[in-house]
Write an enzyme that holds these catalytic residues in place. Structure first.
Site, PDB file in Angstrom:
ATOM      1  N   HIS A 308       0.766  -1.289  -0.020  1.00  0.00           N
ATOM      2  CA  HIS A 308      -0.006  -0.136   0.017  1.00  0.00           C
ATOM      3  C   HIS A 308       0.769   1.265  -0.057  1.00  0.00           C
ATOM      4  O   HIS A 308       1.788   1.383   0.641  1.00  0.00           O
ATOM      5  CB  HIS A 308      -1.024   0.130   1.253  1.00  0.00           C
ATOM      6  CG  HIS A 308      -2.026   0.770   1.286  1.00  0.00           C
ATOM      7  ND1 HIS A 308      -1.960   2.274   1.209  1.00  0.00           N
ATOM      8  CD2 HIS A 308      -3.328   0.754   0.677  1.00  0.00           C
ATOM      9  CE1 HIS A 308      -3.290   2.886   0.993  1.00  0.00           C
ATOM     10  NE2 HIS A 308      -4.060   1.842   0.809  1.00  0.00           N
ATOM     11  N   ASP A 366      -7.925  -5.433   0.169  1.00  0.00           N
ATOM     12  CA  ASP A 366      -8.461  -6.420  -0.922  1.00  0.00           C
ATOM     13  C   ASP A 366      -7.685  -7.713  -0.938  1.00  0.00           C
ATOM     14  O   ASP A 366      -8.185  -8.692  -1.621  1.00  0.00           O
ATOM     15  CB  ASP A 366      -7.737  -5.678  -2.254  1.00  0.00           C
ATOM     16  CG  ASP A 366      -8.287  -4.560  -2.616  1.00  0.00           C
ATOM     17  OD1 ASP A 366      -7.570  -3.434  -3.007  1.00  0.00           O
ATOM     18  OD2 ASP A 366      -9.536  -4.431  -2.678  1.00  0.00           O
TER      19      ASP A 366
HETATM   20  C1  SDX Z   1      -6.470  -0.027  -2.940  1.00  0.00           C
HETATM   21  O1  SDX Z   1      -4.535   4.414  -1.997  1.00  0.00           O
HETATM   22  C2  SDX Z   1      -5.381   3.763  -1.679  1.00  0.00           C
HETATM   23  O2  SDX Z   1      -5.763   4.308  -0.519  1.00  0.00           O
HETATM   24  C3  SDX Z   1      -5.971   2.627  -2.101  1.00  0.00           C
HETATM   25  C4  SDX Z   1      -6.865   1.944  -1.330  1.00  0.00           C
HETATM   26  C5  SDX Z   1      -8.217   2.688  -1.012  1.00  0.00           C
HETATM   27  O3  SDX Z   1      -9.057   2.347  -0.115  1.00  0.00           O
HETATM   28  O4  SDX Z   1      -8.746   3.277  -1.951  1.00  0.00           O
HETATM   29  O5  SDX Z   1      -6.433   1.368  -0.112  1.00  0.00           O
HETATM   30  C6  SDX Z   1      -7.443   0.584  -2.240  1.00  0.00           C
HETATM   31  O6  SDX Z   1      -6.117   0.338  -4.042  1.00  0.00           O
HETATM   32  C7  SDX Z   1      -5.354  -0.914  -2.095  1.00  0.00           C
HETATM   33  C8  SDX Z   1      -4.055  -1.554  -3.080  1.00  0.00           C
HETATM   34  C9  SDX Z   1      -4.583  -2.696  -4.008  1.00  0.00           C
HETATM   35  N1  SDX Z   1      -3.642  -2.947  -4.933  1.00  0.00           N
HETATM   36  C10 SDX Z   1      -2.741  -4.130  -4.966  1.00  0.00           C
HETATM   37  O7  SDX Z   1      -3.001  -4.931  -3.676  1.00  0.00           O
HETATM   38  C11 SDX Z   1      -1.939  -4.447  -6.074  1.00  0.00           C
HETATM   39  C12 SDX Z   1      -0.779  -4.999  -5.267  1.00  0.00           C
HETATM   40  N2  SDX Z   1       0.216  -3.776  -4.791  1.00  0.00           N
HETATM   41  C13 SDX Z   1       0.846  -2.888  -5.326  1.00  0.00           C
HETATM   42  O8  SDX Z   1       1.039  -2.961  -6.711  1.00  0.00           O
HETATM   43  C14 SDX Z   1       1.240  -1.747  -4.644  1.00  0.00           C
HETATM   44  O9  SDX Z   1       1.685  -1.945  -3.394  1.00  0.00           O
HETATM   45  C15 SDX Z   1       0.516  -0.412  -4.755  1.00  0.00           C
HETATM   46  C16 SDX Z   1       0.058  -0.133  -6.014  1.00  0.00           C
HETATM   47  C17 SDX Z   1      -0.777  -0.717  -3.774  1.00  0.00           C
HETATM   48  C18 SDX Z   1       1.194   0.544  -3.974  1.00  0.00           C
HETATM   49  O10 SDX Z   1       2.307   0.823  -4.758  1.00  0.00           O
HETATM   50  P1  SDX Z   1       3.418   1.824  -4.550  1.00  0.00           P
HETATM   51  O11 SDX Z   1       3.261   2.722  -3.364  1.00  0.00           O
HETATM   52  O12 SDX Z   1       3.730   2.813  -5.809  1.00  0.00           O
HETATM   53  O13 SDX Z   1       4.665   1.233  -4.045  1.00  0.00           O
HETATM   54  P2  SDX Z   1       5.682   0.638  -5.239  1.00  0.00           P
HETATM   55  O14 SDX Z   1       4.957  -0.091  -6.456  1.00  0.00           O
HETATM   56  O15 SDX Z   1       6.758   1.763  -5.633  1.00  0.00           O
HETATM   57  O16 SDX Z   1       6.505  -0.539  -4.657  1.00  0.00           O
HETATM   58  C19 SDX Z   1       7.439  -0.363  -3.414  1.00  0.00           C
HETATM   59  C20 SDX Z   1       8.399  -1.603  -3.766  1.00  0.00           C
HETATM   60  C21 SDX Z   1       8.609  -1.754  -4.979  1.00  0.00           C
HETATM   61  O17 SDX Z   1       9.973  -2.507  -5.121  1.00  0.00           O
HETATM   62  P3  SDX Z   1      11.292  -1.567  -5.554  1.00  0.00           P
HETATM   63  O18 SDX Z   1      10.893  -1.049  -6.935  1.00  0.00           O
HETATM   64  O19 SDX Z   1      11.204  -0.678  -4.490  1.00  0.00           O
HETATM   65  O20 SDX Z   1      12.352  -2.758  -5.506  1.00  0.00           O
HETATM   66  O21 SDX Z   1       7.648  -2.619  -3.149  1.00  0.00           O
HETATM   67  C22 SDX Z   1       7.324  -3.356  -4.458  1.00  0.00           C
HETATM   68  C23 SDX Z   1       7.784  -2.956  -5.367  1.00  0.00           C
HETATM   69  O22 SDX Z   1       8.289  -3.670  -6.517  1.00  0.00           O
HETATM   70  N3  SDX Z   1       5.883  -4.282  -4.164  1.00  0.00           N
HETATM   71  C24 SDX Z   1       5.824  -5.340  -4.222  1.00  0.00           C
HETATM   72  C25 SDX Z   1       4.230  -5.310  -3.989  1.00  0.00           C
HETATM   73  N4  SDX Z   1       4.003  -3.956  -3.856  1.00  0.00           N
HETATM   74  C26 SDX Z   1       4.924  -3.075  -3.996  1.00  0.00           C
HETATM   75  N5  SDX Z   1       6.186  -6.619  -4.532  1.00  0.00           N
HETATM   76  C27 SDX Z   1       5.462  -7.779  -4.305  1.00  0.00           C
HETATM   77  N6  SDX Z   1       3.984  -7.761  -4.585  1.00  0.00           N
HETATM   78  C28 SDX Z   1       3.500  -6.419  -4.158  1.00  0.00           C
HETATM   79  N7  SDX Z   1       1.912  -6.630  -4.017  1.00  0.00           N
END
Ligand code: SDX
Length: 444
Positions: A308, A366
């Site tokens: 998140h 989720d």
């Molecule tokens: C919702 O914003 C909100 O409040 C949203 C929400 C709401 O109520 O409105 O809470 C609802 O959208 C919840 C999130 C649902 N999405 C997912 O579950 C999809 C999987 N998660 C992600 O793709 C990710 O974690 C996000 C999109 C939720 C957050 O992305 P960020 O904050 O932009 O973080 P990032 O993509 O830059 O990740 C940081 C690091 C990265 O590694 P590095 O590039 O630093 O090496 O963490 C890793 C990412 O690769 N990473 C993950 C991961 N999520 C982040 N690695 C593996 N699995 C994951 N799920």
């Protein structure tokens, strides 16, 4: 927001700018850069808005480090346990919990607007039967402005109020009709003698040929899911609604824009993707393979329902959702639910894994919701529509707050331009093929 008592000094090549610092009632201080470009001729640069406050708001507060979520100052744990969704709607819309009389009057008002204009049923029939319900919700919600002209003038407080009530009242009917249409069953009209969650369940699962009794425990679980998803500060879809609303677009068009944004798998679409991922994993022994893929930089696979932008500790909604999952599955006698077993084991393994600990990745809202929704009888394609239904009150509340903000301006970010400049036009006879042109395999 307190007036700036403090300032930050920014030195740009010898020129010093004083930028006001404001202190909120909770959360980080903010640096006011509204005058930065005018005075310093520079933009800030923040793709994805990781460090940007787009507005001030009094609606929802999140402390990502503490795993705290509050609607108008009330904790999500308290509201999920003691309140119910329409009371939470009142709280988000008007700022305080209603008195008994206010609650009754508000709920009667919502109940009185649950029907759709009869002609709207033809809109649903214009879609293919296999259309994703989110595509239908985008289309039908956007079309509401074509049927409810008397609540589209955003300068009229009464029309804003009527649009808010209509949106909250009709969104369950639209979501349920989208589901019924996708399975080829007749639409089920709302009933005024049922509470909001029971009405939605009945519109989804009743058929004209049989009596349908709503299971009160499922209705309570449904109502709690609505509450847990009701609002969440300036997330991507709420920011979309605000940006659309800043141009003066009518509220129905703004909510349709929010639905479109929520659909993405990185946002609200993650609940559908999370359950599909759990089904793909299938059994507990395959979890290590998927955890390895999630950690592999060369593999685009992510653990859906994990991570998140704001929560760098547990998502409080996921904790409540996990408890609900146990309750609902036990009630339904689905004891040895393999998917729930995989989810719990995946959570345990991930939370002990260095990669997830270092990147502060925890289950989000989720991760468990799909397990409950699936156990209640919803197909995965209805998971995000349920999220959109729940979040409609948050979008509307944030839209109303923005529309009545005296500081309202149309949202218009700038950019860091890295493209070509001042190129000379050449006639087509004198041009070489551009290396960037994408040759589609087999396409024209
Ligand atoms: C919702 O914003 C909100 O409040 C949203 C929400 C709401 O109520 O409105 O809470 C609802 O959208 C919840 C999130 C649902 N999405 C997912 O579950 C999809 C999987 N998660 C992600 O793709 C990710 O974690 C996000 C999109 C939720 C957050 O992305 P960020 O904050 O932009 O973080 P990032 O993509 O830059 O990740 C940081 C690091 C990265 O590694 P590095 O590039 O630093 O090496 O963490 C890793 C990412 O690769 N990473 C993950 C991961 N999520 C982040 N690695 C593996 N699995 C994951 N799920």
């Amino acid at each position: 927001m307190t007036d700036a008592k403090r300032t930050a000094t920014l030195n740009i090549e010898g020129k010093e700018l004083e930028l006001p610092i404001y202190s909120p009632s909770a959360g980080p201080d903010v640096l006011d850069i509204t005058k930065l470009y005018a005075q310093g001729k520079v933009f800030t640069y923040d793709p994805g808005f990781t460090s940007t406050a787009s507005c001030d708001s009094t609606i929802t507060f999140i402390d990502g480090g503490e795993g705290k979520l509050q609607y108008r100052g009330y904790s999500i744990e308290d509201l999920a346990e003691k309140s119910h969704y329409l009371e939470v709607c009142y709280l988000l819309l008007y700022g305080d919990l209603p008195s008994k009389e206010q609650q009754t009057e508000f709920e009667d008002r919502i109940t009185g607007h649950t029907l759709l204009h009869d002609q709207m049923q033809h809109l649903f029939r214009g879609f293919r039967r296999d259309a994703h319900p989110m595509s239908i919700m985008c289309g039908v919600v956007g079309a509401l402005s074509a049927f409810y002209h008397d609540s589209t003038d955003i300068t009229d407080i009464n029309q804003r109020e009527l649009a808010s009530i209509r949106m909250i009242a009709k969104i369950p009917t639209i979501a349920a009709h989208a589901y019924k249409y996708s399975i080829g069953q007749p639409f089920v009209c709302p009933r005024n003698d049922l509470d909001y969650a029971s009405n939605f369940l009945r519109m989804c699962f009743a058929v004209p040929t049989e009596k349908y009794e709503v299971n009160p425990v499922l209705a309570k679980a449904m109502d709690r899911i609505f509450t847990l998803h009701a609002d969440h500060e300036q997330n991507a879809s709420t920011s979309t609604v605000r940006l659309a609303g800043s141009s003066g677009a009518n509220p129905f068009a703004c909510i349709a824009a929010g639905i479109a944004c929520l659909w993405g798998p990185a946002h609200g679409g993650a609940n559908e993707a999370a359950l599909q991922m759990l089904h793909e994993i299938g059994t507990v022994d395959r979890i290590p393979e998927f955890v390895a893929r999630a950690k592999d930089k060369n593999d685009p696979f992510r653990l859906m329902g994990f991570g998140h932008r704001v929560y760098k500790n547990f998502d409080p909604r996921a904790k409540v959702m996990k408890e609900s999952a146990d309750e609902v599955l036990e009630l339904l006698g689905i004891e040895d639910n393999e998917t729930l077993k995989v989810a719990k084991e995946l959570e345990r393994i991930a939370l002990e894994d260095e990669y997830f600990i270092e990147k502060k990745l925890y289950p989000n809202v989720d991760f468990y919701s799909g397990i409950i929704l699936s156990a209640m009888g919803f197909p995965t394609s209805m998971f995000t529509p349920v999220f959109a239904l729940s979040r409609t009150v948050g979008w509307i509340s944030q839209w109303k707050e923005m529309i009545t903000d005296p500081k309202l301006k149309i949202g218009r970010p700038r950019q860091l331009y890295t493209g070509a400049v001042d190129r000379v036009y050449t006639d087509v006879e004198n041009r070489l093929p551009t290396e960037k042109y994408l040759k589609f395999n087999g396409g024209s």
